[in-house]
Design a protein around this motif. Structure first.
Motif, PDB file in Angstrom:
ATOM      1  N   LYS A 149       0.827  -1.196   0.000  1.00  0.00           N
ATOM      2  CA  LYS A 149       0.000   0.000   0.000  1.00  0.00           C
ATOM      3  C   LYS A 149       0.864   1.250   0.000  1.00  0.00           C
ATOM      4  O   LYS A 149       1.909   1.306   0.634  1.00  0.00           O
ATOM      5  CB  LYS A 149      -0.926   0.009   1.227  1.00  0.00           C
ATOM      6  N   GLN A 150       0.401   2.283  -0.708  1.00  0.00           N
ATOM      7  CA  GLN A 150       1.083   3.568  -0.693  1.00  0.00           C
ATOM      8  C   GLN A 150       0.084   4.627  -0.243  1.00  0.00           C
ATOM      9  O   GLN A 150      -1.101   4.554  -0.540  1.00  0.00           O
ATOM     10  CB  GLN A 150       1.632   3.916  -2.075  1.00  0.00           C
ATOM     11  N   SER A 151       0.583   5.597   0.479  1.00  0.00           N
ATOM     12  CA  SER A 151      -0.260   6.687   0.955  1.00  0.00           C
ATOM     13  C   SER A 151      -0.162   7.857  -0.001  1.00  0.00           C
ATOM     14  O   SER A 151       0.915   8.162  -0.524  1.00  0.00           O
ATOM     15  CB  SER A 151       0.197   7.129   2.356  1.00  0.00           C
ATOM     16  N   ASP A 152      -1.284   8.529  -0.248  1.00  0.00           N
ATOM     17  CA  ASP A 152      -1.254   9.708  -1.115  1.00  0.00           C
ATOM     18  C   ASP A 152      -1.027  10.987  -0.321  1.00  0.00           C
ATOM     19  O   ASP A 152      -1.138  12.084  -0.845  1.00  0.00           O
ATOM     20  CB  ASP A 152      -2.536   9.819  -1.938  1.00  0.00           C
ATOM     21  N   LYS A 153      -0.710  10.833   0.969  1.00  0.00           N
ATOM     22  CA  LYS A 153      -0.367  11.980   1.823  1.00  0.00           C
ATOM     23  C   LYS A 153       1.048  11.787   2.362  1.00  0.00           C
ATOM     24  O   LYS A 153       1.441  10.678   2.736  1.00  0.00           O
ATOM     25  CB  LYS A 153      -1.338  12.118   2.993  1.00  0.00           C
ATOM     26  N   PHE A 154       1.795  12.874   2.443  1.00  0.00           N
ATOM     27  CA  PHE A 154       3.142  12.788   3.005  1.00  0.00           C
ATOM     28  C   PHE A 154       3.055  12.977   4.526  1.00  0.00           C
ATOM     29  O   PHE A 154       3.563  13.919   5.101  1.00  0.00           O
ATOM     30  CB  PHE A 154       4.064  13.836   2.374  1.00  0.00           C
ATOM     31  N   GLY A 155       2.358  12.016   5.149  1.00  0.00           N
ATOM     32  CA  GLY A 155       2.186  12.073   6.593  1.00  0.00           C
ATOM     33  C   GLY A 155       2.835  10.922   7.316  1.00  0.00           C
ATOM     34  O   GLY A 155       2.714  10.791   8.528  1.00  0.00           O
ATOM     35  N   ASN A 156       3.529  10.069   6.551  1.00  0.00           N
ATOM     36  CA  ASN A 156       4.170   8.907   7.158  1.00  0.00           C
ATOM     37  C   ASN A 156       5.399   8.534   6.333  1.00  0.00           C
ATOM     38  O   ASN A 156       5.860   9.317   5.499  1.00  0.00           O
ATOM     39  CB  ASN A 156       3.184   7.739   7.250  1.00  0.00           C
ATOM     40  N   LEU A 157       5.915   7.341   6.537  1.00  0.00           N
ATOM     41  CA  LEU A 157       7.154   6.914   5.903  1.00  0.00           C
ATOM     42  C   LEU A 157       6.950   6.631   4.418  1.00  0.00           C
ATOM     43  O   LEU A 157       6.004   5.943   4.024  1.00  0.00           O
ATOM     44  CB  LEU A 157       7.678   5.660   6.601  1.00  0.00           C
ATOM     45  N   HIS A 158       7.872   7.142   3.589  1.00  0.00           N
ATOM     46  CA  HIS A 158       7.899   6.842   2.159  1.00  0.00           C
ATOM     47  C   HIS A 158       9.296   6.348   1.806  1.00  0.00           C
ATOM     48  O   HIS A 158      10.297   6.919   2.239  1.00  0.00           O
ATOM     49  CB  HIS A 158       7.548   8.076   1.337  1.00  0.00           C
ATOM     50  N   THR A 159       9.358   5.270   1.016  1.00  0.00           N
ATOM     51  CA  THR A 159      10.620   4.612   0.696  1.00  0.00           C
ATOM     52  C   THR A 159      10.791   4.478  -0.807  1.00  0.00           C
ATOM     53  O   THR A 159       9.852   4.089  -1.508  1.00  0.00           O
ATOM     54  CB  THR A 159      10.680   3.211   1.335  1.00  0.00           C
ATOM     55  N   VAL A 192      16.350   5.225  -0.216  1.00  0.00           N
ATOM     56  CA  VAL A 192      16.152   6.505   0.463  1.00  0.00           C
ATOM     57  C   VAL A 192      14.813   6.443   1.190  1.00  0.00           C
ATOM     58  O   VAL A 192      13.808   5.984   0.620  1.00  0.00           O
ATOM     59  CB  VAL A 192      16.162   7.678  -0.527  1.00  0.00           C
ATOM     60  N   LEU A 193      14.799   6.880   2.441  1.00  0.00           N
ATOM     61  CA  LEU A 193      13.576   6.906   3.252  1.00  0.00           C
ATOM     62  C   LEU A 193      13.288   8.344   3.662  1.00  0.00           C
ATOM     63  O   LEU A 193      14.195   9.064   4.098  1.00  0.00           O
ATOM     64  CB  LEU A 193      13.726   6.044   4.500  1.00  0.00           C
ATOM     65  N   LEU A 194      12.026   8.754   3.549  1.00  0.00           N
ATOM     66  CA  LEU A 194      11.595  10.113   3.885  1.00  0.00           C
ATOM     67  C   LEU A 194      10.356  10.045   4.758  1.00  0.00           C
ATOM     68  O   LEU A 194       9.493   9.177   4.567  1.00  0.00           O
ATOM     69  CB  LEU A 194      11.245  10.901   2.611  1.00  0.00           C
ATOM     70  N   GLN A 195      10.250  10.984   5.683  1.00  0.00           N
ATOM     71  CA  GLN A 195       9.031  11.100   6.476  1.00  0.00           C
ATOM     72  C   GLN A 195       8.992  12.465   7.140  1.00  0.00           C
ATOM     73  O   GLN A 195      10.030  13.086   7.366  1.00  0.00           O
ATOM     74  CB  GLN A 195       8.964  10.015   7.554  1.00  0.00           C
TER      75      GLN A 195
END
Length: 609
Positions: free
Chosen positions: A58-68, A165-168
């Motif tokens: 699953k991917q979130s369409d909000k930058f409110g959690n971890l993205h890799t 790369v991990l962003l949050q």
């Protein structure tokens, strides 16, 4: 089911009521407590699959959690190179936000063509798990303009280790907001000439690999063109999507979760089913618990692969069985595991259980943080050294089970001593002497702040105390102190029981709704005290009778349990608790109801002798 004595109100009422009232009630057929909770067990047997389903990550369409962005999974590992990733962020107004980042080796980030982050050199990922989040070692300020914003990431690999790369945004798990924070949208939905089907499965485009060199400028840094080929490390490359992972997920989760995911309340259900099987002689209930335990223990390698190889730190089902630092996902769900080890000498995968419990025992003794200068378990969220009364249940019953499982008397005494000291030290933090109730939590840095008297939190406290009292020798120096606290708590609780037999979700708020899980735990713990002689039967049987009848009224013929408060963070705002959603069959409540039924049946059997 083995023969259990029929429970009719006469048995309890006769202790406190006149003979005429008892005769009037005996005409109505009444189910035993064991029969009531067996309906819950039967539903669990019918509806729990103990399987994973395969699903897209699953991917979130909000930058409110971890993205890799996992370049290594897409382009391969074991060689030096660089690659790029692209996404779009959209926000309604100009804003600047802090972004946390982790990456192997060198990395650069641009927003709308402006370089906003760079770090050179060669390094491994340094992801660290916190209680419900992960910590990142680096951060940068990201300035977004109103509308669409182009984000480009350039990542280098030396060929050693992972390449990702991990962003949050800064993680603030377990913090309750009166107004929810607003986060930018992230993904490809607003990018021209990208089909919706692509945007549905990936938030990112990637291109590469190119020859090593973080400072070497390749064309994707200067232009963003579809349908064009670029000279890559081993030939022509173009923009594509990253490798899409397939993960094992839970089957048909309810809004509150599932009955078989790794957490304390599902572990509690399995612990209850073990004891329901023992009470009734019906092997189906114990077998359900065995299936739960086997599913968790034998699934660890699969979950570990998803978490640590596929970077599904929170997207993987049961991810918190791997490296968690929260008692909710360590000691408490391990209760049915260690209980089975105690009860069965030999079974097929016993060594797997033993290895896991050995790690949990080590964690119980040395891993979980404790209050400074005290013995009690504590947390880092919502701030460091927050003491949650929940952790009386999350940790102390496991210590008691560990003592019963120990090989030597010295080890047993050590675990029992720890459990007893923790009860006493928890009381120093979360017992409200004025209200004679437990606060949900206490901030060590701000001890004057009093949090609400949430029902289930008070349940966790009295449950832990009763577990300790059942096994701690009466000669122990802290036994009388804990027994006194238990009695004080019981006296206070009974005053708040309402005319329908329930306790309110916020115990001392009459406008707070009746709630099943807290009522079930109080009923269980008071019945246990009567049965074991800690409190006076004549004084407290009426409260137990009303409590059980209230709980049983919320159990449908098919085993559905109503009016259970969902899981709850801690807050100073009483209305947060008053207004919490209620769900059917949330295992926070159903496992408490099963335990209440077991304890009521045990009490009944003793009174009927």
């Amino acid at each position: 089911m083995r023969n259990t004595k029929i429970w009719i109100p006469l048995i309890l009422a006769a202790t406190v009521c006149c003979h005429h009232e008892a005769k009037a009630e005996v005409k109505r057929p009444v189910e035993t407590p064991a029969e009531t909770v067996c309906r819950i067990g039967d539903k669990l047997i019918r509806e729990t699959p103990f399987s994973y389903k395969l699903d897209l990550q699953k991917q979130s369409d909000k930058f409110g959690n971890l993205h890799t962005i996992d370049f290594g999974r897409t382009f391969g590992l074991g060689y030096g190179g660089v690659a790029y990733a692209y996404t779009n962020m959209y926000f309604e107004r100009d804003t600047t936000m802090l972004v946390e980042i982790d990456h192997n080796d060198a990395c650069k980030v641009w927003c709308n063509g402006a370089l906003v982050y760079e770090k050179h050199g060669f390094r491994n990922l340094a992801v660290m798990k916190d209680e419900r989040s992960i910590k990142m070692p680096f951060s940068f300020n990201l300035t977004l303009r109103a509308g669409n914003n182009d984000i480009i990431i350039k990542s280098e690999t030396s060929g050693q280790g992972k390449w990702c790369v991990l962003l949050q945004p800064p993680s603030e798990n377990d913090k309750v907001y009166k107004v929810s924070p607003q986060y930018p949208s992230i993904g490809l939905e607003r990018v021209k000439n990208i089909d919706d089907k692509v945007a549905d499965i990936s938030n990112w485009l990637v291109i590469g690999p190119f020859a090593p060199g973080i400072d070497t400028v390749y064309k994707p840094e200067k232009e963003f063109v579809f349908g064009h080929m670029y000279a890559g490390l081993d030939g022509a490359v173009t923009w594509t999507i990253p490798k899409i992972e397939v993960l094992g997920q839970m089957i048909d989760p309810a809004p509150w979760g599932t009955t078989y995911q790794w957490n304390y309340h599902n572990g509690g259900v399995a612990w209850a089913m073990e004891q329901l099987g023992e009470l009734t002689g019906d092997d189906r209930y114990y077998s359900w618990a065995v299936n739960f335990c086997d599913y968790q223990m034998e699934g660890i390698p699969f979950v570990d692969y998803q978490v640590n190889k596929l970077n599904a730190y929170f997207n993987s089902a049961n991810s918190l069985v791997i490296g968690s630092t929260l008692l909710d996902f360590t000691l408490a769900p391990s209760l049915p595991i260690i209980y089975r080890l105690r009860k069965e000498e030999n079974f097929r995968n016993r060594e797997v259980y033993e290895k896991f419990i050995s790690n949990m025992i080590e964690y119980a003794s040395h891993g979980q943080i404790r209050s400074e200068g005290m013995s009690n378990y504590t947390r880092t969220t919502p701030e460091v050294y927050t003491v949650w009364v929940d952790d009386m249940f999350m940790g102390i019953p496991f210590l008691i089970q560990a003592g019963l499982y120990a090989n030597t008397q010295q080890e047993r005494d050590s675990f029992f001593d720890d459990a007893a000291r923790q009860v006493v030290d928890f009381n120093k933090h979360v017992w409200d002497k004025d209200a004679k109730l437990y606060m949900h939590a206490n901030y060590t840095s701000r001890p004057e702040v009093k949090l609400p008297h949430w029902s289930r939190a008070n349940g966790w406290a009295i449950w832990a105390m009763s577990d300790v009292l059942m096994h701690l020798p009466k000669s122990h120096p802290l036994y009388s102190c804990i027994l006194k606290q238990y009695k004080t708590h019981v006296r206070s609780l009974v005053k708040y029981q309402n005319e329908h037999g329930f306790w309110h979700n916020v115990i001392d708020r009459d406008d707070s709704p009746d709630e099943v899980s807290g009522t079930a735990i109080f009923t269980m713990a008071i019945a246990r005290g009567i049965r074991l002689g800690w409190i006076d039967a004549k004084t407290y049987l009426p409260a137990v009778k009303k409590g059980w009848e209230a709980v049983a009224s919320k159990v449908e013929d098919d085993g559905t349990v109503h009016d259970i408060c969902v899981g709850t963070m801690c807050s100073e705002d009483e209305d947060y608790y008053v207004n919490r959603p209620f769900w059917d069959d949330d295992t926070h409540g159903s496992f408490a109801v099963i335990f209440a039924g077991i304890e009521m049946q045990n009490l009944l059997n003793k009174l009927s002798v």
